[in-house]
Design a protein around this motif. Structure first.
Motif, PDB file in Angstrom:
ATOM      1  N   LEU A  30      -3.424  -1.403   4.395  1.00 39.49           N
ATOM      2  CA  LEU A  30      -3.965  -1.829   5.672  1.00 39.49           C
ATOM      3  C   LEU A  30      -4.601  -0.656   6.398  1.00 39.49           C
ATOM      4  O   LEU A  30      -4.413   0.507   6.037  1.00 39.49           O
ATOM      5  CB  LEU A  30      -2.856  -2.427   6.533  1.00 39.49           C
ATOM      6  N   THR A  31      -5.369  -0.964   7.431  1.00 40.67           N
ATOM      7  CA  THR A  31      -5.916   0.085   8.274  1.00 40.67           C
ATOM      8  C   THR A  31      -4.771   0.916   8.839  1.00 40.67           C
ATOM      9  O   THR A  31      -3.786   0.378   9.344  1.00 40.67           O
ATOM     10  CB  THR A  31      -6.733  -0.523   9.425  1.00 40.67           C
ATOM     11  N   GLY A 112       1.420  -2.167   0.392  1.00 35.19           N
ATOM     12  CA  GLY A 112       1.566  -3.609   0.253  1.00 35.19           C
ATOM     13  C   GLY A 112       2.785  -4.048  -0.525  1.00 35.19           C
ATOM     14  O   GLY A 112       2.997  -5.246  -0.732  1.00 35.19           O
ATOM     15  N   ARG A 113       3.616  -3.086  -0.950  1.00 35.96           N
ATOM     16  CA  ARG A 113       4.791  -3.420  -1.761  1.00 35.96           C
ATOM     17  C   ARG A 113       6.081  -3.229  -0.959  1.00 35.96           C
ATOM     18  O   ARG A 113       6.192  -2.327  -0.133  1.00 35.96           O
ATOM     19  CB  ARG A 113       4.844  -2.538  -3.010  1.00 35.96           C
ATOM     20  N   TYR A 193       3.091  -4.713   9.962  1.00 38.08           N
ATOM     21  CA  TYR A 193       1.796  -4.616   9.306  1.00 38.08           C
ATOM     22  C   TYR A 193       0.908  -5.847   9.496  1.00 38.08           C
ATOM     23  O   TYR A 193      -0.244  -5.846   9.058  1.00 38.08           O
ATOM     24  CB  TYR A 193       1.985  -4.382   7.805  1.00 38.08           C
ATOM     25  N   GLY A 194       1.460  -6.887  10.083  1.00 36.99           N
ATOM     26  CA  GLY A 194       0.655  -8.069  10.308  1.00 36.99           C
ATOM     27  C   GLY A 194       0.611  -9.039   9.151  1.00 36.99           C
ATOM     28  O   GLY A 194      -0.114 -10.041   9.215  1.00 36.99           O
ATOM     29  N   ARG A 195       1.369  -8.792   8.114  1.00 39.21           N
ATOM     30  CA  ARG A 195       1.446  -9.716   6.977  1.00 39.21           C
ATOM     31  C   ARG A 195       2.672  -9.365   6.137  1.00 39.21           C
ATOM     32  O   ARG A 195       3.229  -8.273   6.255  1.00 39.21           O
ATOM     33  CB  ARG A 195       0.195  -9.641   6.113  1.00 39.21           C
TER      34      ARG A 195
END
Length: 553
Positions: A30-31, A112-113, A193-195
């Motif tokens: 992510l950003t 992302g993990r 992280y928003g997700r």
């Protein structure tokens, strides 16, 4: 570093908890926030993340200020937020305070993990989330690689099993604390992280291996990949029975000390164990094409300690008849008076000479008070948690192999993980499972994971078909989770990531012995999926994995 603290919150839990599986798709970072913004976001977690019945504390660790664990050299960790929390605090029926504790590290640069680190022993402490899994040692810090990493104390604080006096604490230790920790971690990740994560992984050894198997059975949609090292799948109904059996057999032949009590550690000297190790190697080492101090062709290894029995008085070059008898009984596995097996057999392996094997079985105490882990850790778990009801004053040398196993069945029903030998739901949703087990593990026999894997294969179309979602890797020489005359450094996490995300199944896992290994420093070997084994090609250095290949056993 700064610490921010909030009190327990009572607003509803985030709706994201409904989606606990991996998100799929490509892993895209992510950003990233700059350090100041990231530190502020870390502080906000405590007051704005919206978790019910949870107390949160946070601290922000700036990039370049800390290394993994207690390391004093090497790469620094990136900036990250460390969240510690207590879920469902309460007072137990024993009057003691309880809560499900966890530690979650959230890196500024997330890959992302999500990684859940398994525990071990009686749990009760938080594993340092800057470290790698206990079945993936000698590898880079997952947090340093960008993973969000969580660990839990499994619902009680302190390493004693005395929490077994509280029924809810037993359930928490068995599965509930892990369910709550996984859900809470994924909720916090989604808030930060928003997700939710693209991919979720579990990795642990011993009790952590049991926890991984538990997730594959009770919560099969939580993780995309599970690595279960030396899984304690029958710890409360089989392996602990074997520990009591082994302890009795070794104590029975131990010489008496000054107080007339048997000195367990002296049942076998280090020299005696070296004799056994060398004799196993003489019988089995060459079965893999190389005489190198390791038994790779484990299925073909046949050994009888009677070859070491003294013809006359005991000397340094042979074993006494009682010693030979004790070894046969221990490696043959515990039985009741009718001869019915109560656990599996133990494989013969050269790692019996290692200090890690002695620590569990014999200990080092020079008095009549033994300090082996059978007597310290396993007895504690037996009398406080595995027996129903608990029996804290029980004498382990009085264990009755006809009647006492029945006292362990009630807890086994919720704690042990050997019964489900299909894993239909986990397989059906595409989950991947790695078993890794040391051949000289003195508490959870490698024969147990082989027996389970063969049952799993029988229910899933055979070994070849089962390899599509589950594989077993045996590590010659390795004792419990690590150590021994073994190549015990390997990156099982990356092997799992490659399998889950790239579809590259582990036909081999590269392994090495550490530079400080007392037996063969820096040696490399391929770890091969069962039932194959690493065979020497016939030329080149036996220290180099390139000169070995995996062949059918």
């Amino acid at each position: 570093m700064r610490t921010f603290t909030s009190n327990a919150l009572t607003v509803p839990i985030l709706a994201v908890l409904a989606g606990c599986g991996g998100g799929g798709g490509n892993v895209v970072a992510l950003t990233n926030l700059d350090a100041q913004a990231s530190e502020a976001r870390c502080a906000d977690i405590a007051t704005k993340s919206g978790l019910q019945s949870t107390t949160l504390k946070t601290r922000y660790v700036a990039a370049g200020t800390r290394r993994p664990g207690t390391q004093t050299s090497g790469d620094f960790l990136p900036g990250h937020c460390v969240v510690t929390g207590s879920v469902d605090p309460r007072t137990g029926v024993d009057g003691k305070p309880y809560a499900i504790g966890f530690e979650l590290s959230l890196p500024d640069h997330w890959n992302g993990r999500f990684l859940y680190l398994g525990g071990g022993g009686n749990d009760g402490t938080l594993r340092d989330t800057s470290l790698s899994s206990s079945i993936s040692i000698g590898t880079p810090s997952p947090l340093g690689q960008g993973y969000a990493v969580v660990s839990t104390d499994a619902g009680h604080q302190g390493t004693s099993a005395s929490f077994g006096a509280d029924p809810q604490a037993r359930i928490d230790h068995a599965y509930n604390a892990h369910d709550k920790t996984a859900q809470t971690a994924k909720s916090l990740i989604a808030w930060r992280y928003g997700r939710k994560p693209n991919y979720s992984y579990f990795s642990g050894c011993s009790g952590g291996g049991r926890q991984g198997m538990m997730f594959s059975q009770r919560f099969p949609d939580y993780f995309d990949g599970i690595t279960a090292g030396a899984p304690a799948m029958r710890v409360s109904s089989g392996a602990t029975v074997a520990a009591m059996w082994n302890n009795r057999k070794f104590t029975d032949i131990a010489p008496a000390g000054a107080d007339g009590k048997p000195v367990l550690s002296q049942a076998f000297s280090n020299g005696d164990l070296n004799l056994v190790s060398n004799a196993v190697l003489a019988a089995c080492d060459a079965g893999d094409g190389a005489t190198d101090g390791m038994v790779q062709n484990t299925r073909a290894c046949k050994f009888d300690p009677a070859v070491l029995q003294c013809a006359g008085p005991k000397t340094d070059q042979c074993l006494s008849a009682p010693q030979v008898g004790a070894l046969k009984s221990v490696f043959g596995g515990p039985v009741n008076s009718a001869g019915q097996a109560l656990y599996v057999t133990q494989p013969w392996d050269a790692g019996i000479r290692d200090a890690g094997w002695r620590a569990w079985t014999l200990g080092t105490s020079t008095t009549g008070t033994p300090n082996s882990r059978y007597n310290v850790l396993m007895v504690d778990a037996l009398v406080n948690e595995f027996f129903t009801p608990p029996d804290p004053t029980f004498n382990p040398l009085a264990f009755n192999f006809d009647t006492d196993p029945a006292r362990m069945q009630a807890f086994s029903a919720i704690y042990d993980t050997y019964r489900d030998d299909r894993l239909s739901a986990f397989k059906g949703r595409g989950g991947k499972l790695l078993f890794i087990h040391g051949m000289s593990d003195p508490i959870f026999s490698a024969d147990e994971v082989v027996e389970y894997y063969e049952r799993l294969a029988a229910n899933n179309g055979g070994i070849d078909a089962t390899r599509s979602f589950a594989r077993t890797f045996l590590v010659p020489g390795m004792t419990h989770c690590s150590g021994g005359p073994a190549t015990d450094n390997f990156d099982s996490l990356q092997a799992m990531v490659d399998w889950v995300e790239r579809g590259v199944a582990p036909d081999v896992i590269a392994a090495k012995a550490s530079a400080s290994n007392a037996y063969f420093p820096n040696r490399t070997r391929p770890l091969c999926p069962y039932p194959t084994f690493a065979r020497y090609k016939g030329s080149g250095s036996i220290e180099d994995a390139a000169n070995f290949s995996c062949v059918a056993g």
